[in-house]
Enzyme design. Structure first.
Site, PDB file in Angstrom:
ATOM      1  N   TYR A  73      -1.661  -1.229  10.078  1.00 34.53           N
ATOM      2  CA  TYR A  73      -1.739  -1.545   8.642  1.00 34.53           C
ATOM      3  C   TYR A  73      -0.541  -0.956   7.911  1.00 34.53           C
ATOM      4  CZ  TYR A  73      -3.920  -1.861   3.985  1.00 34.53           C
ATOM      5  OH  TYR A  73      -4.194  -2.150   2.672  1.00 34.53           O
ATOM      6  N   THR A 103     -13.084  -0.089  -2.834  1.00 36.06           N
ATOM      7  CA  THR A 103     -13.358  -1.468  -2.444  1.00 36.06           C
ATOM      8  C   THR A 103     -14.168  -1.473  -1.160  1.00 36.06           C
ATOM      9  OG1 THR A 103     -11.368  -1.690  -1.077  1.00 36.06           O
ATOM     10  CG2 THR A 103     -11.147  -2.223  -3.426  1.00 36.06           C
ATOM     11  N   SER A 158       0.849  -1.187   0.000  1.00 34.10           N
ATOM     12  CA  SER A 158       0.000   0.000   0.000  1.00 34.10           C
ATOM     13  C   SER A 158       0.887   1.240   0.000  1.00 34.10           C
ATOM     14  CB  SER A 158      -0.888   0.008   1.249  1.00 34.10           C
ATOM     15  OG  SER A 158      -1.461   1.286   1.471  1.00 34.10           O
TER      16      SER A 158
END
Length: 330
Positions: A211, A246, A182
């Site tokens: 994350y 998403t 990412s």
């Protein structure tokens, strides 16, 4: 008339630095005028590709586009019902596609071992292993083996799965291991704070921070696996998809998703580089790179930034130990 390569490279680099332009749908809209050609039609016919986190979002979009190129696509996920639903939708989109939904929680090392054993019995040659499974828990939680969940899902499980499937990857002519990282990894340097608290036990746990940290570690994973698998003839790359629309981003960062909805990429655009790296012949000629929109990118936002090799070695050793892998050369 096409623009000179020096001009397109300058524009391309500028898009990277102006994040809302490069990461949004604006990026591929401009870059497709000069990026590498699409993979040949039917280039993956009969080749097996494993996609983790494939029941929705970027994983399902990638699996669908890979099936269009003829791949035998193995959809991995934690929920068999959701996988079956995804496989049914994929078959509607790509009639006669060979799609195989299979349950495996990549954060659970026992499940990874069981899945790898079954796969090696059924798939002697594996063209690509795509690590796409992702989580962003709101509170700190742990895998079945007691590893912090984002670290287990994004890094430790993928390392073990890659190691266990090496025989099938080695047997293929031009195998690849691909890691969906990412752009958020740019906000989480590999520094002493990360190395000292790999399991994120200290301070206030924030899912978005966990994350980003593990997405940074995925880039390290890609670089180290590239060296580890070089003698096997297996190319390894990591990449980032930009800002894609998403279910995952809507659930994990609803405010951010609402604010930038008009310029979000669709899932297929976000998965484009992943598909290209899987199928394009030229993607197998290099290894250990970090990609976006079909071009290698710097792993640091500021070009003069570098990582401490001692910290890299320390973090890699710790990750390998969590995966139960000994003698993991840097």
């Amino acid at each position: 008339m096409s623009l000179p390569s020096t001009v397109t490279r300058a524009i391309d680099t500028a898009l990277d630095k102006v994040v809302p332009a490069g990461y949004s749908s604006i990026g591929p809209t401009l870059r497709r005028h000069w990026w590498p050609a699409d993979p040949p039609e039917h280039s993956l016919v009969g080749k097996h590709v494993v996609v983790t986190g494939a029941s929705r979002g970027l994983g399902l979009a990638a699996a669908t586009d890979l099936a269009r190129l003829g791949a035998v696509v193995h959809l991995l996920g934690r929920d068999q019902a959701r996988l079956d639903e995804a496989a049914a939708g994929l078959r509607l989109a790509v009639p006669n596609a060979d799609v195989r939904p299979e349950t495996c929680d990549v954060s659970d090392l026992d499940a990874v071992r069981a899945y790898a054993t079954r796969t090696l019995e059924q798939v002697p040659e594996l063209h690509a292993l795509i690590h796409n499974a992702g989580v962003m828990p709101p509170a700190r939680s742990e895998s079945a083996q007691g590893t912090e969940l984002t670290l287990a899902t994004h890094v430790v499980g993928p390392l073990l799965l890659t190691e266990l499937l090496r025989p099938a990857l080695r047997a293929a002519d031009d195998a690849r291991v691909l890691i969906m990282s990412s752009g958020g990894m740019y906000s989480a340097p590999l520094d002493s704070a990360l190395a000292d608290d790999l399991q994120y036990r200290e301070g206030t746990y924030r899912g978005i921070r966990a994350y980003a940290r593990t997405k940074r570690l995925q880039v390290l994973l890609g670089e180290q696996l590239a060296a580890r698998l070089a003698d096997d003839g297996v190319a390894v790359h990591s990449m980032h998809p930009g800002w894609a629309s998403t279910e995952g981003i809507a659930e994990s960062m609803p405010g951010f998703a609402r604010a930038i909805r008009p310029i979000l990429r669709d899932a297929h655009s976000g998965a484009d580089t992943l598909v290209w790296l899987t199928a394009a012949p030229e993607a197998a000629t290099t290894s250990g790179l970090f990609w976006s929109d079909r071009r290698p990118r710097s792993t640091s936002y500021l070009p003069w930034t570098s990582e401490d090799p001692v910290l890299r070695r320390r973090v890699w050793d710790a990750i390998a130990a969590l995966a139960g892998i000994e003698h993991a050369p840097a």
